[in-house]
Design an enzyme around this catalytic site. Structure first.
Site, short mmCIF file in Angstrom:
data_model
loop_
_atom_site.label_atom_id
_atom_site.label_comp_id
_atom_site.label_asym_id
_atom_site.label_seq_id
_atom_site.Cartn_x
_atom_site.Cartn_y
_atom_site.Cartn_z
N LYS A 12 0.85 -1.21 0.00
CA LYS A 12 0.00 0.00 0.00
C LYS A 12 0.88 1.25 0.00
O LYS A 12 2.06 1.21 0.40
CB LYS A 12 -0.95 0.03 1.20
CG LYS A 12 -0.29 0.07 2.59
CD LYS A 12 0.13 1.46 3.07
CE LYS A 12 0.94 1.41 4.35
NZ LYS A 12 1.74 2.55 4.67
N PRO A 97 9.69 -4.34 -0.99
CA PRO A 97 10.87 -4.07 -0.17
C PRO A 97 10.54 -4.07 1.33
O PRO A 97 9.45 -3.67 1.73
CB PRO A 97 11.36 -2.70 -0.65
CG PRO A 97 10.28 -2.14 -1.51
CD PRO A 97 9.41 -3.27 -1.95
N SER A 107 0.84 -6.89 4.99
CA SER A 107 0.09 -7.54 3.92
C SER A 107 0.37 -9.04 3.91
O SER A 107 -0.54 -9.84 3.64
CB SER A 107 0.47 -6.90 2.57
OG SER A 107 -0.50 -7.24 1.60
N ASP A 139 -1.63 -1.65 10.47
CA ASP A 139 -1.92 -1.58 9.03
C ASP A 139 -2.55 -2.86 8.49
O ASP A 139 -2.98 -2.90 7.34
CB ASP A 139 -0.62 -1.34 8.23
CG ASP A 139 -0.11 0.09 8.36
OD1 ASP A 139 -0.86 0.94 8.83
OD2 ASP A 139 1.06 0.32 7.98
O1 C5P Z 1 0.85 -1.54 15.02
P1 C5P Z 1 2.25 -1.53 14.52
O2 C5P Z 1 3.03 -2.74 14.96
O3 C5P Z 1 2.36 -1.26 13.06
O4 C5P Z 1 2.93 -0.27 15.21
C1 C5P Z 1 4.31 -0.15 15.36
C2 C5P Z 1 4.62 1.01 16.29
O5 C5P Z 1 4.31 2.25 15.64
C3 C5P Z 1 3.83 1.02 17.58
O6 C5P Z 1 4.43 0.24 18.56
C4 C5P Z 1 3.81 2.50 17.93
O7 C5P Z 1 5.06 2.86 18.51
C5 C5P Z 1 3.74 3.18 16.57
N1 C5P Z 1 2.36 3.49 16.16
C6 C5P Z 1 1.70 4.55 16.76
N2 C5P Z 1 0.41 4.83 16.38
C7 C5P Z 1 -0.20 4.11 15.42
C8 C5P Z 1 0.47 3.05 14.77
C9 C5P Z 1 1.77 2.76 15.17
O8 C5P Z 1 2.22 5.24 17.65
N3 C5P Z 1 -1.44 4.43 15.06
#
Ligand code: C5P
Length: 310
Positions: A12, A97, A107, A139
């Site tokens: 995405k 990548p 994904s 995501d």
């Molecule tokens: O949910 P995901 O593993 O992709 O998030 C990785 C990190 O990115 C989280 O631990 C957080 O530090 C940050 N994050 C955030 N707010 C979001 C998504 C991610 O602060 N909405």
């Protein structure tokens, strides 16, 4: 014995990534427009009779251990199904990548949920798979149905938008030796911009409402360039020379109708009216990209996420 199942797992880009504020759980409250593109991984799955869950990949630098979102998704799905005897052998053909801000890992995890739901005959709906996906990554829910969606909350509150009518083209560039940590990018955002964050659910909802009724969502469908926005670009670009180089090379491309960083970077993209225009521009600048150490791709916006390919 059921036949093997193969699914494609598209990347995405973010047409809009707005950081609204902080949530009670420490994550950021976001307002995004996410868009699937036809740069995709492929996940092949077949049953394993011994209740094992294993993963291999054609790229040795990718960890196939327990931390991989594919294995985490497989374990979660099996646990919630209650059928502990289920097993699968999975193989990932990696094309997106890694560490690029293109949701490649998310994904792949979404692909595992869709593929194993089919392989194991569990019959979960897309909405049920999205709920499971939200437990694994911000995501990941978007990646199940993909296409063009408004994503609120951490990214898991999805509102599907009508697909872009004729597929726009994209030139995507990334330095293969650089990746950006998502927690770092959000941490920097908080450090630099906290004073400007909105506070409280009523303020967040007003902003969501104005995005839902935004006039630029209509032009997006009519092939008029959307005003791209990525709040993380403001904090990542000044500290990351590969992002600076990428944006500097994308901006002068002939026919580009918008340039931005995707997600937390470092991949950056330019939009074009169609794929041919994108491919022409990419070829014209191929040498410049290579000289700057950037890999480049041309692709199209697509109206779907994970899909069965057999
Ligand atoms: O949910 P995901 O593993 O992709 O998030 C990785 C990190 O990115 C989280 O631990 C957080 O530090 C940050 N994050 C955030 N707010 C979001 C998504 C991610 O602060 N909405």
């Amino acid at each position: 014995m059921t036949a093997p199942v193969c699914v494609s797992a598209p990347a995405k880009i973010n047409l809009h990534l707005e950081v609204l504020g902080l949530r009670g759980d420490g994550f950021h409250e976001l307002a995004m427009v996410m868009q699937s593109i036809d740069l995709a991984d492929q996940l092949d799955c077949e049953n394993a009779a011994d209740a094992s869950l294993t993963l291999s990949c054609d790229q040795p630098e990718l960890s196939c251990g327990e931390d991989n979102l594919i294995l985490r998704a497989a374990r979660l799905l099996r646990e919630r199904s209650g059928f502990n005897e289920l097993g699968a052998r999975m193989h990932l053909h990696k094309r997106i990548p890694i560490g690029a801000g293109l949701a490649g890992g998310s994904s792949d995890g979404a692909a595992a949920l869709v593929a194993l739901n089919t392989l194991w005959g569990l019959g979960l709906s897309a909405a049920q798979l999205e709920t499971l996906a939200a437990e694994l990554g911000s995501d990941m829910p978007f990646c199940i149905a993909g296409g063009t969606q408004l994503c609120f909350g951490r990214g898991e509150r999805l509102e599907v938008l009508p697909a872009v009518s004729a597929p726009m083209g994209v030139v995507l560039v990334k330095d293969p030796s650089i990746s950006v940590s998502t927690p770092w990018a959000y941490g920097e955002c908080k450090r630099q911009r906290r004073d400007h964050y909105l506070e409280g659910e009523p303020a967040f909802e007003r902003r969501r409402e104005s995005l839902r009724s935004s006039s630029w969502l209509q032009p997006l469908r009519a092939q008029v360039p959307p005003p791209l926005r990525n709040d993380l670009q403001e904090v990542v670009e000044p500290q990351n020379t590969s992002v600076q180089h990428a944006l500097k090379l994308l901006e002068p491309l002939s026919g580009q109708i918008g340039v931005a960083m995707s997600g937390s970077g470092p991949s950056c993209f330019a939009l074009f009216q169609n794929r041919n225009a994108a491919e022409r521009a990419r070829q014209d600048s191929d040498q410049l990209f290579q000289d700057a150490g950037l890999q480049s791709w041309s692709c199209s916006l697509i109206p779907h996420g994970v899909r069965l390919v057999t």
